[in-house]
Motif scaffolding. Sequence first.
Motif, short mmCIF file in Angstrom:
data_model
loop_
_atom_site.label_atom_id
_atom_site.label_comp_id
_atom_site.label_asym_id
_atom_site.label_seq_id
_atom_site.Cartn_x
_atom_site.Cartn_y
_atom_site.Cartn_z
N GLY A 23 -6.72 -4.64 5.35
CA GLY A 23 -7.32 -3.79 6.38
C GLY A 23 -7.42 -2.33 5.99
O GLY A 23 -8.15 -1.56 6.62
N ARG A 24 -6.71 -1.94 4.93
CA ARG A 24 -6.76 -0.53 4.51
C ARG A 24 -8.10 -0.24 3.83
O ARG A 24 -8.63 -1.08 3.10
CB ARG A 24 -5.61 -0.21 3.56
N THR A 25 -8.59 0.97 4.06
CA THR A 25 -9.83 1.41 3.41
C THR A 25 -9.53 2.44 2.32
O THR A 25 -10.44 3.04 1.76
CB THR A 25 -10.78 2.04 4.43
N LEU A 26 -8.26 2.67 2.03
CA LEU A 26 -7.89 3.60 0.96
C LEU A 26 -8.48 3.11 -0.37
O LEU A 26 -8.54 1.90 -0.61
CB LEU A 26 -6.37 3.70 0.84
N ALA A 27 -8.89 4.05 -1.22
CA ALA A 27 -9.36 3.66 -2.56
C ALA A 27 -8.24 2.93 -3.28
O ALA A 27 -7.06 3.20 -3.06
CB ALA A 27 -9.77 4.90 -3.34
N ARG A 28 -8.63 1.96 -4.10
CA ARG A 28 -7.62 1.20 -4.86
C ARG A 28 -7.82 1.38 -6.35
O ARG A 28 -8.95 1.31 -6.85
CB ARG A 28 -7.72 -0.29 -4.53
N MET A 29 -6.72 1.63 -7.05
CA MET A 29 -6.77 1.74 -8.51
C MET A 29 -6.17 0.49 -9.13
O MET A 29 -5.23 -0.10 -8.59
CB MET A 29 -6.03 2.99 -9.00
#
Length: 433
Positions: free
Chosen positions: A313-319
């Motif tokens: 559910g998170r929309t944070l960028a992912r590395m």
Amino acid sequence: MVWDEKLECMSIKEKRELQLKRLKETVKKAYENVPFYKDKFDKAGIKPEDIKTLEDINKIPFTTKTDLRDAYPFGMFAVPEEEIIEIHTTSGTTGKPTVSGYTEKDLEIWSEVSARAITMGLGTRGDRIQNCYGYGLFTGGLGIHYGGHKVGATVIPISAGNTKRQIEVMKDFKSTILTCTPSYALYLAEVLEKEGLTPDEITLKSGIFGAEMWTEEMREELEKRLGIIALNIYGLTEVIGPGVAQECPEKTGLHISDDHFYPEIIDSETMQPLEDGNKGELVLTTLTREGMPVIRFRTKDITSITHEKCDCGRTLARMSRITGRSDDMLKIRGVIVFPSQIERALLKIEGLTPNYQIVVTRPGHLDELEVRVETSKELFSDEMRIMESIEDNISKIIQKEIGLRANVTLVEPESLPRSEGKAVRVIDERNFE
């Protein structure tokens, strides 16, 4: 579970607006209060008011570790020194340490992003976090400590070392979350097994591991031997410390708190930005730090980014998992090799322990690569012929992974040095002078 649903799950449009607002504020503050940035901006011919869109960040020069070292100790501070209430530094093992100063607000931000990380690592109020990261000038220990308090967990500030005591504390205090380097977690697993303890006899449920590169195969090993879910944390002193990014149980990349740290991926050769999904060097800009804003800091860490929404559910960028560094990658006979590639190859082989050392030499004009690997007690043999056959097989598997032939030396179980912090995996004996 999400620590701050409003910020971690906001729409991309809302986030870009927030990032731009904060970027403008950060650039203005840095230009007006840090002579280093004013000088850099003036030489590049730009002013803070030239930043009108997020894409305009490309106009700003990069900040490097050398820049921070040259400003030692307090040349990068953007507030009066009396407003700095905590100072951390890097180890300085490869040169002058870099200094990071924190105001009261900065410590609150650090606690907040660490709380997000611990929540992603299954931490909640009532958990017991056995924090084996080092306390002191290193940011690892206190970063987890602040975040643990923020979520309402009980923090056991045991730091690294004294492994027998670690096991005792793990059993007696019923620790539920372990935080340390993955190599030290592996060592703890070994000691637990020697004490005759199985994963069912301890109460750990998750591990938050970072401060060194590790592989998917190492994750599987740690999860099997400790009976936990093992998750990756990322951070760096120059930006704030641990908590910059963290994996959630979906294990599809580390969520960057990009409302606080704006990420970019660049090509280390051309310095040009790369699109999502392409591997390159991670560059970070702090968007909310007031004591020491850092703009376009070249981390040297190699990764890629996606902005797709995670199933959590998170929309944070992912590395993606860090696979190496643009500056400490090995170049052997013209081929770029990352230690993580060799680790990945070794952990595909049944009967090997994940303890190894890479030794690079240049006896004549050509590089030589030796990989020393611990065999298991079950695989170890007194017969030279059998051992040579195993070494040859391992060498072929490594060659398939990295494209280079390596001389493999099997060594006796438990003969390579163990680490209570970052493992020393590479010994480069070549003289380039």
